[in-house]
Design a protein around this motif. Structure first.
Motif, PDB file in Angstrom:
ATOM      1  N   UNK A   1      40.219   7.727  41.719  1.00 45.14           N
ATOM      2  CA  UNK A   1      40.071   7.265  40.341  1.00 45.14           C
ATOM      3  C   UNK A   1      41.243   7.720  39.477  1.00 45.14           C
ATOM      4  N   UNK A   2      41.537   6.904  38.462  1.00 47.37           N
ATOM      5  CA  UNK A   2      42.561   7.233  37.481  1.00 47.37           C
ATOM      6  C   UNK A   2      41.994   6.999  36.087  1.00 47.37           C
ATOM      7  N   UNK A   3      42.768   7.386  35.104  1.00 44.82           N
ATOM      8  CA  UNK A   3      42.379   7.217  33.711  1.00 44.82           C
ATOM      9  C   UNK A   3      42.308   5.738  33.343  1.00 44.82           C
ATOM     10  N   UNK A   4      41.427   5.384  32.434  1.00 47.32           N
ATOM     11  CA  UNK A   4      41.256   3.996  31.985  1.00 47.32           C
ATOM     12  C   UNK A   4      42.560   3.418  31.414  1.00 47.32           C
TER      13      UNK A   4
ATOM     14  N   UNK B   1      31.686  16.927  38.125  1.00 45.54           N
ATOM     15  CA  UNK B   1      31.716  16.565  36.705  1.00 45.54           C
ATOM     16  C   UNK B   1      32.951  17.125  36.010  1.00 45.54           C
ATOM     17  N   UNK B   2      33.445  18.270  36.478  1.00 49.63           N
ATOM     18  CA  UNK B   2      34.692  18.831  35.948  1.00 49.63           C
ATOM     19  C   UNK B   2      35.848  17.885  36.264  1.00 49.63           C
ATOM     20  N   UNK B   3      35.836  17.312  37.453  1.00 48.91           N
ATOM     21  CA  UNK B   3      36.889  16.378  37.855  1.00 48.91           C
ATOM     22  C   UNK B   3      36.820  15.097  37.028  1.00 48.91           C
ATOM     23  N   UNK B   4      35.613  14.604  36.803  1.00 50.96           N
ATOM     24  CA  UNK B   4      35.438  13.409  35.968  1.00 50.96           C
ATOM     25  C   UNK B   4      36.013  13.651  34.579  1.00 50.96           C
ATOM     26  N   UNK B   5      35.667  14.775  33.988  1.00 47.74           N
ATOM     27  CA  UNK B   5      36.154  15.092  32.645  1.00 47.74           C
ATOM     28  C   UNK B   5      37.673  15.198  32.612  1.00 47.74           C
ATOM     29  N   UNK B   6      38.251  15.793  33.664  1.00 41.24           N
ATOM     30  CA  UNK B   6      39.698  15.939  33.716  1.00 41.24           C
ATOM     31  C   UNK B   6      40.411  14.608  33.761  1.00 41.24           C
ATOM     32  N   UNK B   7      39.939  13.702  34.593  1.00 38.78           N
ATOM     33  CA  UNK B   7      40.593  12.398  34.729  1.00 38.78           C
ATOM     34  C   UNK B   7      40.411  11.560  33.470  1.00 38.78           C
ATOM     35  N   UNK B   8      39.235  11.614  32.872  1.00 37.39           N
ATOM     36  CA  UNK B   8      39.007  10.826  31.652  1.00 37.39           C
ATOM     37  C   UNK B   8      39.824  11.348  30.470  1.00 37.39           C
TER      38      UNK B   8
ATOM     39  N   UNK C   1      39.643  12.407  42.980  1.00 34.74           N
ATOM     40  CA  UNK C   1      38.775  11.772  43.981  1.00 34.74           C
ATOM     41  C   UNK C   1      37.464  12.527  44.091  1.00 34.74           C
ATOM     42  N   UNK C   2      36.406  11.759  44.379  1.00 37.12           N
ATOM     43  CA  UNK C   2      35.065  12.317  44.583  1.00 37.12           C
ATOM     44  C   UNK C   2      34.177  11.220  45.137  1.00 37.12           C
ATOM     45  N   UNK C   3      32.895  11.516  45.305  1.00 38.78           N
ATOM     46  CA  UNK C   3      31.960  10.566  45.892  1.00 38.78           C
ATOM     47  C   UNK C   3      31.749   9.326  45.044  1.00 38.78           C
TER      48      UNK C   3
ATOM     49  N   UNK D   1      31.642   8.091  40.710  1.00 41.03           N
ATOM     50  CA  UNK D   1      32.414   7.018  40.085  1.00 41.03           C
ATOM     51  C   UNK D   1      31.488   6.028  39.389  1.00 41.03           C
ATOM     52  N   UNK D   2      30.434   5.574  40.081  1.00 35.00           N
ATOM     53  CA  UNK D   2      29.529   4.596  39.481  1.00 35.00           C
ATOM     54  C   UNK D   2      28.894   5.122  38.200  1.00 35.00           C
ATOM     55  N   UNK D   3      28.553   6.413  38.199  1.00 39.04           N
ATOM     56  CA  UNK D   3      27.908   6.995  37.018  1.00 39.04           C
ATOM     57  C   UNK D   3      28.856   7.058  35.829  1.00 39.04           C
ATOM     58  N   UNK D   4      30.151   6.994  36.097  1.00 38.47           N
ATOM     59  CA  UNK D   4      31.145   7.139  35.028  1.00 38.47           C
ATOM     60  C   UNK D   4      32.152   5.993  35.015  1.00 38.47           C
TER      61      UNK D   4
END
Length: 320
Positions: free
Chosen positions: A133-136, A211-218, A226-228, A232-235
């Protein structure tokens, strides 16, 4: 951003509505559905079930536990999230009954279990597609190859820039977000992408908490992580998924194996002695196999063919 506790509970509500068995008697009917008889006749158990391991598998485990609690209120289930490797450490130490893992058990872990005189059984519960995943705001990295990922993620002594992959991409430093080394997701990425080489050392944040990774990329236009698939679907409204070799992770591409090499199985490892001697552990594992497919789909993963769950149920019954 949705938390997985909220997502799991939402999935439970949707699942219950689809089953059409809700209402004031939902707890009793759930007990009937999952125990094969009237709630009054269902055996009520007491005990503790201790689980630890993969953060990737955790959403499935939490969703299953929400359902299980309605049928067996006196069985206390604890679900820790210390990563696949951390979970196996506790499993080897005899601290847990079940170990969630997003990668197969390693030879050295099998040896350690043998040394500890612990017999175990591997159960596959679902499939996942490890998602890049990458930033929007990233409008350049639409599609990457496995070789592109290696160039980015393998340490080579230099600070990585997007232009290292494609000269038309920005000459901006890439910020990396990776699961920690105790994570089965890291182990899988290490095997199929890094091929055991060192991961980048500059501009990288590593965490066992996805969730730390999600926050970092966003939060960073130049981030990649990368993660499960479920995370990704949840975010997905806040992230952009990168195609790999022209293939985007979806339920269909993960199930078919087209999303290669990042499609992978998810596991629960069970201590045989606990299955044989502790009725609560056996009952919980049985409930897991009966419901893993539905719960995997509810939280964003891919269920296995029904025959696979049936085969594993026979294995479980033979252990009992």
């Amino acid at each position: 951003m949705k938390s997985f506790k909220f997502l799991a509970m939402s999935a439970m509500i949707g699942s219950a509505l689809m089953l059409g068995a809700c209402g004031s008697d939902s707890a009793n009917e759930s007990a009937e559905n999952n125990n094969g008889g009237n709630a009054e006749e269902a055996a009520q158990l007491e005990g503790d079930v201790k689980i630890d391991g993969s953060s990737t598998v955790a959403p499935i485990a939490e969703a299953i536990n929400e359902e299980y609690a309605a049928t067996q209120r006196d069985v206390q289930v604890s679900i820790g999230v210390s990563g696949s490797g951390g979970g196996f450490e506790k499993f080897i130490a005899g601290e847990t009954d079940l170990s969630n893992a997003s990668r197969p058990i390693k030879e050295e872990e099998i040896t350690a279990l043998e040394d500890a005189d612990i017999d175990f059984t591997e159960f596959e519960v679902a499939k996942d597609g490890l998602s890049i995943v990458v930033n929007k705001e990233n409008d350049w990295a639409e599609d990457m190859t496995v070789e592109d990922l290696k160039k980015l993620w393998v340490e080579n002594g230099s600070v990585k820039k997007w232009s290292d992959i494609n000269p038309e991409w920005p000459e901006e430093e890439v910020k990396f977000y990776s699961p920690g080394t105790d994570s089965g997701t890291y182990d899988y990425f290490n095997e199929v992408i890094l091929e055991e080489a060192d991961i980048v050392k500059e501009n990288i944040t590593m965490s066992e908490d996805d969730n730390v990774l999600v926050q970092g990329v966003t939060g960073d236009k130049n981030a990649i992580g990368f993660f499960g698939y479920a995370y990704y679907l949840a975010n997905k409204d806040e992230l952009k998924v990168v195609k790999i070799g022209g293939v985007e992770p979806t339920n269909e591409t993960i199930e078919s194996g087209e999303y290669t090499p990042l499609s992978r199985p998810l596991y629960v490892y069970a201590k045989n002695s606990a299955l044989k001697e502790d009725e609560a552990v056996y009952d919980y594992m049985k409930f897991t196999l009966e419901n893993a497919g539905e719960m995997a789909e509810a939280v964003g993963y891919v269920s296995l063919p029904e025959e696979k769950y049936e085969e594993q149920m026979k294995t479980l019954e033979e252990l009992k």
